[in-house]
Write a protein that holds these residues in place. Sequence first.
Motif, PDB file in Angstrom:
ATOM      1  N   ASN A   6      58.260 -16.598  63.064  1.00  0.00           N
ATOM      2  CA  ASN A   6      59.529 -17.333  63.050  1.00  0.00           C
ATOM      3  C   ASN A   6      59.357 -18.784  62.591  1.00  0.00           C
ATOM      4  O   ASN A   6      60.227 -19.604  62.776  1.00  0.00           O
ATOM      5  CB  ASN A   6      60.197 -17.280  64.436  1.00  0.00           C
ATOM      6  CG  ASN A   6      59.282 -17.881  65.497  1.00  0.00           C
ATOM      7  OD1 ASN A   6      58.200 -18.369  65.173  1.00  0.00           O
ATOM      8  ND2 ASN A   6      59.714 -17.850  66.745  1.00  0.00           N
ATOM      9  N   ILE A   7      58.226 -19.081  61.962  1.00  0.00           N
ATOM     10  CA  ILE A   7      58.017 -20.451  61.456  1.00  0.00           C
ATOM     11  C   ILE A   7      58.717 -20.569  60.089  1.00  0.00           C
ATOM     12  O   ILE A   7      58.441 -19.764  59.194  1.00  0.00           O
ATOM     13  CB  ILE A   7      56.506 -20.773  61.299  1.00  0.00           C
ATOM     14  CG1 ILE A   7      55.756 -20.526  62.617  1.00  0.00           C
ATOM     15  CG2 ILE A   7      56.310 -22.210  60.823  1.00  0.00           C
ATOM     16  CD1 ILE A   7      54.241 -20.679  62.518  1.00  0.00           C
ATOM     17  N   PRO A   8      59.614 -21.558  59.928  1.00  0.00           N
ATOM     18  CA  PRO A   8      60.267 -21.708  58.626  1.00  0.00           C
ATOM     19  C   PRO A   8      59.226 -21.927  57.525  1.00  0.00           C
ATOM     20  O   PRO A   8      58.195 -22.562  57.770  1.00  0.00           O
ATOM     21  CB  PRO A   8      61.130 -22.967  58.796  1.00  0.00           C
ATOM     22  CG  PRO A   8      61.227 -23.198  60.260  1.00  0.00           C
ATOM     23  CD  PRO A   8      60.039 -22.566  60.904  1.00  0.00           C
ATOM     24  N   LEU A   9      59.521 -21.402  56.328  1.00  0.00           N
ATOM     25  CA  LEU A   9      58.544 -21.462  55.233  1.00  0.00           C
ATOM     26  C   LEU A   9      57.963 -22.847  55.009  1.00  0.00           C
ATOM     27  O   LEU A   9      56.769 -23.026  54.854  1.00  0.00           O
ATOM     28  CB  LEU A   9      59.221 -21.010  53.931  1.00  0.00           C
ATOM     29  CG  LEU A   9      59.166 -19.534  53.592  1.00  0.00           C
ATOM     30  CD1 LEU A   9      59.811 -19.290  52.241  1.00  0.00           C
ATOM     31  CD2 LEU A   9      57.731 -19.031  53.616  1.00  0.00           C
ATOM     32  N   ARG A  10      58.842 -23.868  55.006  1.00  0.00           N
ATOM     33  CA  ARG A  10      58.312 -25.187  54.658  1.00  0.00           C
ATOM     34  C   ARG A  10      57.528 -25.863  55.791  1.00  0.00           C
ATOM     35  O   ARG A  10      56.951 -26.919  55.595  1.00  0.00           O
ATOM     36  CB  ARG A  10      59.378 -26.097  54.053  1.00  0.00           C
ATOM     37  CG  ARG A  10      60.599 -26.337  54.831  1.00  0.00           C
ATOM     38  CD  ARG A  10      61.663 -27.102  54.081  1.00  0.00           C
ATOM     39  NE  ARG A  10      62.393 -26.270  53.108  1.00  0.00           N
ATOM     40  CZ  ARG A  10      63.128 -26.763  52.142  1.00  0.00           C
ATOM     41  NH1 ARG A  10      63.208 -28.038  51.953  1.00  0.00           N
ATOM     42  NH2 ARG A  10      63.797 -25.959  51.338  1.00  0.00           N
ATOM     43  N   GLU A  11      57.521 -25.225  56.944  1.00  0.00           N
ATOM     44  CA  GLU A  11      56.705 -25.775  58.047  1.00  0.00           C
ATOM     45  C   GLU A  11      55.377 -25.036  58.235  1.00  0.00           C
ATOM     46  O   GLU A  11      54.569 -25.390  59.077  1.00  0.00           O
ATOM     47  CB  GLU A  11      57.500 -25.716  59.355  1.00  0.00           C
ATOM     48  CG  GLU A  11      58.650 -26.700  59.380  1.00  0.00           C
ATOM     49  CD  GLU A  11      59.374 -26.720  60.709  1.00  0.00           C
ATOM     50  OE1 GLU A  11      58.772 -26.311  61.723  1.00  0.00           O
ATOM     51  OE2 GLU A  11      60.543 -27.122  60.718  1.00  0.00           O
ATOM     52  N   ARG A  12      55.211 -23.988  57.444  1.00  0.00           N
ATOM     53  CA  ARG A  12      53.989 -23.186  57.654  1.00  0.00           C
ATOM     54  C   ARG A  12      52.731 -23.928  57.218  1.00  0.00           C
ATOM     55  O   ARG A  12      52.759 -24.692  56.250  1.00  0.00           O
ATOM     56  CB  ARG A  12      54.093 -21.869  56.876  1.00  0.00           C
ATOM     57  CG  ARG A  12      55.148 -20.973  57.492  1.00  0.00           C
ATOM     58  CD  ARG A  12      55.163 -19.597  56.911  1.00  0.00           C
ATOM     59  NE  ARG A  12      56.365 -18.924  57.407  1.00  0.00           N
ATOM     60  CZ  ARG A  12      56.665 -17.668  57.194  1.00  0.00           C
ATOM     61  NH1 ARG A  12      55.855 -16.916  56.484  1.00  0.00           N
ATOM     62  NH2 ARG A  12      57.761 -17.154  57.692  1.00  0.00           N
ATOM     63  N   ASN A  13      51.665 -23.675  57.928  1.00  0.00           N
ATOM     64  CA  ASN A  13      50.380 -24.270  57.558  1.00  0.00           C
ATOM     65  C   ASN A  13      49.942 -23.759  56.187  1.00  0.00           C
ATOM     66  O   ASN A  13      50.207 -22.604  55.836  1.00  0.00           O
ATOM     67  CB  ASN A  13      49.306 -23.880  58.570  1.00  0.00           C
ATOM     68  CG  ASN A  13      49.557 -24.460  59.945  1.00  0.00           C
ATOM     69  OD1 ASN A  13      50.077 -25.559  60.076  1.00  0.00           O
ATOM     70  ND2 ASN A  13      49.190 -23.710  60.985  1.00  0.00           N
ATOM     71  N   ILE A  14      49.252 -24.616  55.471  1.00  0.00           N
ATOM     72  CA  ILE A  14      48.653 -24.197  54.207  1.00  0.00           C
ATOM     73  C   ILE A  14      47.189 -23.913  54.501  1.00  0.00           C
ATOM     74  O   ILE A  14      46.475 -24.768  55.058  1.00  0.00           O
ATOM     75  CB  ILE A  14      48.791 -25.300  53.145  1.00  0.00           C
ATOM     76  CG1 ILE A  14      50.276 -25.508  52.846  1.00  0.00           C
ATOM     77  CG2 ILE A  14      48.012 -24.946  51.881  1.00  0.00           C
ATOM     78  CD1 ILE A  14      50.583 -26.830  52.203  1.00  0.00           C
ATOM     79  N   VAL A  15      46.746 -22.710  54.171  1.00  0.00           N
ATOM     80  CA  VAL A  15      45.396 -22.277  54.518  1.00  0.00           C
ATOM     81  C   VAL A  15      44.583 -22.073  53.237  1.00  0.00           C
ATOM     82  O   VAL A  15      44.975 -21.274  52.379  1.00  0.00           O
ATOM     83  CB  VAL A  15      45.443 -20.957  55.329  1.00  0.00           C
ATOM     84  CG1 VAL A  15      44.035 -20.523  55.721  1.00  0.00           C
ATOM     85  CG2 VAL A  15      46.327 -21.097  56.562  1.00  0.00           C
ATOM     86  N   LEU A  16      43.498 -22.815  53.118  1.00  0.00           N
ATOM     87  CA  LEU A  16      42.653 -22.680  51.925  1.00  0.00           C
ATOM     88  C   LEU A  16      41.517 -21.708  52.197  1.00  0.00           C
ATOM     89  O   LEU A  16      40.789 -21.844  53.186  1.00  0.00           O
ATOM     90  CB  LEU A  16      42.076 -24.044  51.517  1.00  0.00           C
ATOM     91  CG  LEU A  16      43.093 -25.126  51.148  1.00  0.00           C
ATOM     92  CD1 LEU A  16      42.379 -26.394  50.696  1.00  0.00           C
ATOM     93  CD2 LEU A  16      44.044 -24.659  50.061  1.00  0.00           C
ATOM     94  N   ILE A  17      41.375 -20.738  51.286  1.00  0.00           N
ATOM     95  CA  ILE A  17      40.303 -19.743  51.414  1.00  0.00           C
ATOM     96  C   ILE A  17      39.476 -19.708  50.123  1.00  0.00           C
ATOM     97  O   ILE A  17      39.886 -20.250  49.097  1.00  0.00           O
ATOM     98  CB  ILE A  17      40.845 -18.321  51.717  1.00  0.00           C
ATOM     99  CG1 ILE A  17      41.692 -17.802  50.543  1.00  0.00           C
ATOM    100  CG2 ILE A  17      41.643 -18.297  53.004  1.00  0.00           C
ATOM    101  CD1 ILE A  17      41.881 -16.279  50.540  1.00  0.00           C
ATOM    102  N   GLY A  18      38.331 -19.042  50.188  1.00  0.00           N
ATOM    103  CA  GLY A  18      37.466 -18.909  49.015  1.00  0.00           C
ATOM    104  C   GLY A  18      36.007 -18.961  49.437  1.00  0.00           C
ATOM    105  O   GLY A  18      35.693 -19.268  50.588  1.00  0.00           O
TER     106      GLY A  18
END
Length: 182
Positions: A6-18
Amino acid sequence: MGTYCNIPLRERNIVLIGFMGVGKTTIGQLVAKKLYRDFIDVDQEIEKRHQMSIPAIFEQMGEDYFRKVERELIIDLCTNTRLKIISLGGGAYLQEEVRKACLSHGIVVFLDLSWENWKERLPSIVHDRPLLKNKTLEEIKELFEQRKQAYSQHHYRVATDGLDPETVATRVMKLIRERDTE
Ligand SMILES: Nc1ncnc2c1ncn2[C@@H]1O[C@H](COP(=O)(O)OP(=O)(O)O)[C@@H](O)[C@H]1O
Ligand SMILES: O=C(O)C1=C[C@@H](OP(=O)(O)O)[C@@H](O)[C@H](O)C1
Ligand SMILES: [Mg+2]
Protein backbone atom coordinates in the motif's frame (compact mmCIF):
# COMPACT_ATOMS: atom_id res chain seq x y z
CA MET A 1 4.43 -11.60 4.01
CA GLY A 2 2.13 -11.16 1.01
CA THR A 3 2.94 -9.24 -2.14
CA TYR A 4 0.25 -6.59 -1.56
CA CYS A 5 1.77 -3.16 -1.07
CA ASN A 6 0.00 0.00 0.00
CA ILE A 7 3.00 2.33 -0.40
CA PRO A 8 2.26 4.97 -3.07
CA LEU A 9 4.56 4.61 -6.09
CA ARG A 10 6.41 7.86 -5.55
CA GLU A 11 7.17 7.01 -1.93
CA ARG A 12 8.62 3.59 -2.62
CA ASN A 13 12.25 2.92 -1.85
CA ILE A 14 14.61 2.70 -4.78
CA VAL A 15 16.62 -0.51 -4.53
CA LEU A 16 19.87 -0.92 -6.45
CA ILE A 17 20.88 -4.45 -7.41
CA GLY A 18 23.67 -6.02 -9.48
CA PHE A 19 26.91 -7.96 -9.23
CA MET A 20 29.70 -7.07 -6.79
CA GLY A 21 31.61 -4.02 -7.92
CA VAL A 22 29.13 -2.67 -10.50
CA GLY A 23 28.75 0.48 -8.40
CA LYS A 24 25.64 0.00 -6.24
CA THR A 25 27.19 1.71 -3.20
CA THR A 26 28.78 4.55 -5.20
CA ILE A 27 25.73 5.24 -7.39
CA GLY A 28 23.25 4.87 -4.53
CA GLN A 29 24.99 7.62 -2.58
CA LEU A 30 24.95 9.94 -5.60
CA VAL A 31 21.29 9.25 -6.43
CA ALA A 32 20.30 9.94 -2.82
CA LYS A 33 22.03 13.34 -2.97
CA LYS A 34 20.36 14.23 -6.26
CA LEU A 35 16.90 13.28 -5.00
CA TYR A 36 17.43 14.67 -1.46
CA ARG A 37 16.69 11.26 0.01
CA ASP A 38 18.34 9.18 2.73
CA PHE A 39 20.83 6.57 1.60
CA ILE A 40 21.16 3.13 3.13
CA ASP A 41 23.84 0.68 2.09
CA VAL A 42 22.87 -2.70 3.49
CA ASP A 43 26.49 -3.85 3.91
CA GLN A 44 27.48 -0.63 5.68
CA GLU A 45 24.46 -0.93 7.95
CA ILE A 46 25.39 -4.52 8.86
CA GLU A 47 29.00 -3.45 9.50
CA LYS A 48 27.81 -0.62 11.73
CA ARG A 49 25.48 -2.85 13.74
CA HIS A 50 28.16 -5.50 14.27
CA GLN A 51 31.10 -3.13 14.59
CA MET A 52 32.85 -5.52 12.20
CA SER A 53 33.83 -5.43 8.54
CA ILE A 54 32.05 -7.66 6.00
CA PRO A 55 35.17 -9.85 5.54
CA ALA A 56 35.42 -10.27 9.35
CA ILE A 57 31.72 -11.23 9.59
CA PHE A 58 32.21 -13.83 6.84
CA GLU A 59 35.30 -15.17 8.55
CA GLN A 60 34.08 -15.23 12.14
CA MET A 61 30.33 -15.82 11.84
CA GLY A 62 30.13 -17.54 8.45
CA GLU A 63 28.27 -16.77 5.23
CA ASP A 64 24.99 -18.40 6.33
CA TYR A 65 24.81 -16.03 9.30
CA PHE A 66 25.54 -13.03 7.05
CA ARG A 67 22.80 -14.09 4.58
CA LYS A 68 20.25 -14.34 7.39
CA VAL A 69 21.15 -10.90 8.74
CA GLU A 70 21.04 -9.27 5.32
CA ARG A 71 17.73 -10.95 4.43
CA GLU A 72 16.06 -9.81 7.66
CA LEU A 73 17.40 -6.28 7.34
CA ILE A 74 16.30 -5.89 3.71
CA ILE A 75 12.80 -7.23 4.38
CA ASP A 76 12.49 -4.86 7.33
CA LEU A 77 13.67 -1.88 5.26
CA CYS A 78 11.37 -2.76 2.36
CA THR A 79 8.27 -3.15 4.46
CA ASN A 80 8.83 -0.46 7.09
CA THR A 81 10.57 2.44 5.34
CA ARG A 82 9.79 4.78 2.45
CA LEU A 83 11.59 7.27 0.22
CA LYS A 84 15.02 5.71 0.79
CA ILE A 85 17.72 4.87 -1.69
CA ILE A 86 18.89 1.38 -0.75
CA SER A 87 21.98 -0.36 -2.14
CA LEU A 88 22.02 -4.11 -1.61
CA GLY A 89 25.06 -6.35 -1.43
CA GLY A 90 25.34 -8.27 -4.70
CA GLY A 91 24.42 -11.66 -3.26
CA ALA A 92 21.38 -10.57 -1.26
CA TYR A 93 19.12 -10.65 -4.30
CA LEU A 94 19.82 -14.35 -4.81
CA GLN A 95 17.45 -15.04 -1.92
CA GLU A 96 13.88 -15.40 -3.12
CA GLU A 97 12.37 -13.69 -0.09
CA VAL A 98 14.59 -10.67 -0.69
CA ARG A 99 13.56 -10.48 -4.36
CA LYS A 100 9.89 -10.69 -3.44
CA ALA A 101 10.13 -7.97 -0.79
CA CYS A 102 12.09 -5.63 -3.07
CA LEU A 103 9.92 -6.16 -6.14
CA SER A 104 6.64 -5.80 -4.32
CA HIS A 105 7.52 -2.82 -2.10
CA GLY A 106 10.27 -0.96 -3.93
CA ILE A 107 11.43 0.14 -7.35
CA VAL A 108 14.23 -2.21 -8.30
CA VAL A 109 17.00 -0.84 -10.53
CA PHE A 110 19.52 -3.30 -11.94
CA LEU A 111 22.95 -1.80 -12.59
CA ASP A 112 24.35 -3.80 -15.49
CA LEU A 113 27.98 -4.01 -16.57
CA SER A 114 29.49 -6.31 -19.20
CA TRP A 115 31.96 -8.97 -18.12
CA GLU A 116 34.68 -7.35 -20.26
CA ASN A 117 34.38 -4.09 -18.34
CA TRP A 118 33.73 -5.73 -14.99
CA LYS A 119 36.99 -7.71 -15.17
CA GLU A 120 39.00 -4.47 -15.26
CA ARG A 121 37.52 -3.55 -11.88
CA LEU A 122 38.46 -6.79 -10.12
CA PRO A 123 41.89 -5.68 -8.72
CA SER A 124 40.34 -2.68 -6.97
CA ILE A 125 37.55 -4.66 -5.26
CA VAL A 126 38.94 -8.11 -4.51
CA HIS A 127 40.47 -7.22 -1.13
CA ASP A 128 37.14 -6.64 0.63
CA ARG A 129 34.89 -9.11 -1.23
CA PRO A 130 35.35 -12.50 0.52
CA LEU A 131 33.53 -14.34 -2.27
CA LEU A 132 36.07 -13.20 -4.86
CA LYS A 133 39.14 -14.18 -2.87
CA ASN A 134 40.94 -17.39 -3.82
CA LYS A 135 38.84 -17.77 -6.97
CA THR A 136 40.19 -17.99 -10.50
CA LEU A 137 38.91 -15.55 -13.11
CA GLU A 138 37.05 -18.45 -14.73
CA GLU A 139 35.26 -19.25 -11.44
CA ILE A 140 34.32 -15.61 -10.97
CA LYS A 141 32.96 -15.47 -14.52
CA GLU A 142 30.82 -18.52 -13.73
CA LEU A 143 29.38 -16.74 -10.67
CA PHE A 144 28.81 -13.61 -12.78
CA GLU A 145 26.84 -15.67 -15.34
CA GLN A 146 24.94 -17.69 -12.70
CA ARG A 147 23.62 -14.55 -11.05
CA LYS A 148 22.23 -12.99 -14.23
CA GLN A 149 18.98 -14.91 -13.91
CA ALA A 150 18.20 -13.39 -10.49
CA TYR A 151 19.18 -9.86 -11.57
CA SER A 152 16.91 -10.16 -14.62
CA GLN A 153 14.01 -9.73 -12.19
CA HIS A 154 13.88 -5.94 -11.91
CA HIS A 155 11.77 -2.92 -12.80
CA TYR A 156 14.50 -0.95 -14.57
CA ARG A 157 17.90 -1.74 -16.01
CA VAL A 158 20.67 0.80 -16.44
CA ALA A 159 23.58 -0.20 -18.67
CA THR A 160 26.70 1.30 -17.10
CA ASP A 161 29.46 0.36 -19.57
CA GLY A 162 31.74 3.31 -20.24
CA LEU A 163 29.76 5.65 -17.98
CA ASP A 164 31.22 7.45 -15.00
CA PRO A 165 29.34 7.28 -11.66
CA GLU A 166 27.78 10.76 -12.04
CA THR A 167 26.33 9.84 -15.43
CA VAL A 168 24.95 6.54 -14.14
CA ALA A 169 23.39 8.31 -11.15
CA THR A 170 21.79 10.91 -13.43
CA ARG A 171 20.27 8.13 -15.53
CA VAL A 172 18.83 6.42 -12.47
CA MET A 173 17.45 9.74 -11.21
CA LYS A 174 15.81 10.46 -14.58
CA LEU A 175 14.12 7.06 -14.62
CA ILE A 176 12.64 7.77 -11.22
CA ARG A 177 11.56 11.30 -12.13
CA GLU A 178 9.95 10.14 -15.37
CA ARG A 179 8.10 7.46 -13.50
CA ASP A 180 6.91 9.97 -10.90
CA THR A 181 5.48 12.27 -13.55
CA GLU A 182 3.70 9.48 -15.47
N1 LIG B 1 30.52 3.88 -13.19
C1 LIG B 1 31.71 3.58 -12.68
N2 LIG B 1 32.84 3.74 -13.40
C2 LIG B 1 34.05 3.44 -12.89
N3 LIG B 1 34.26 2.96 -11.64
C3 LIG B 1 33.19 2.79 -10.87
C4 LIG B 1 31.86 3.08 -11.33
N4 LIG B 1 31.00 2.79 -10.32
C5 LIG B 1 31.75 2.34 -9.31
N5 LIG B 1 33.05 2.34 -9.61
C6 LIG B 1 34.18 1.88 -8.77
O1 LIG B 1 34.06 0.47 -8.65
C7 LIG B 1 34.38 0.04 -7.34
C8 LIG B 1 33.18 -0.70 -6.74
O2 LIG B 1 32.12 0.23 -6.51
P1 LIG B 1 31.01 -0.01 -5.42
O3 LIG B 1 30.13 1.17 -5.44
O4 LIG B 1 31.61 -0.40 -4.13
O5 LIG B 1 30.25 -1.27 -6.05
P2 LIG B 1 29.22 -2.29 -5.39
O6 LIG B 1 28.57 -1.62 -4.23
O7 LIG B 1 28.26 -2.62 -6.49
O8 LIG B 1 30.03 -3.48 -4.99
C9 LIG B 1 34.75 1.30 -6.57
O9 LIG B 1 36.17 1.40 -6.60
C10 LIG B 1 34.11 2.43 -7.35
O10 LIG B 1 34.81 3.63 -7.24
O1 LIG C 1 27.78 -10.62 -4.00
C1 LIG C 1 27.96 -11.00 -2.81
O2 LIG C 1 27.71 -12.17 -2.45
C2 LIG C 1 28.50 -10.02 -1.84
C3 LIG C 1 28.56 -8.70 -2.21
C4 LIG C 1 29.12 -7.65 -1.35
O3 LIG C 1 28.49 -6.39 -1.61
P1 LIG C 1 28.74 -5.55 -2.97
O4 LIG C 1 27.87 -6.14 -4.04
O5 LIG C 1 28.34 -4.17 -2.61
O6 LIG C 1 30.18 -5.68 -3.31
C5 LIG C 1 28.94 -8.04 0.12
O7 LIG C 1 27.58 -8.04 0.46
C6 LIG C 1 29.53 -9.40 0.38
O8 LIG C 1 30.92 -9.32 0.15
C7 LIG C 1 28.90 -10.49 -0.48
MG1 LIG D 1 28.33 -2.18 -2.20
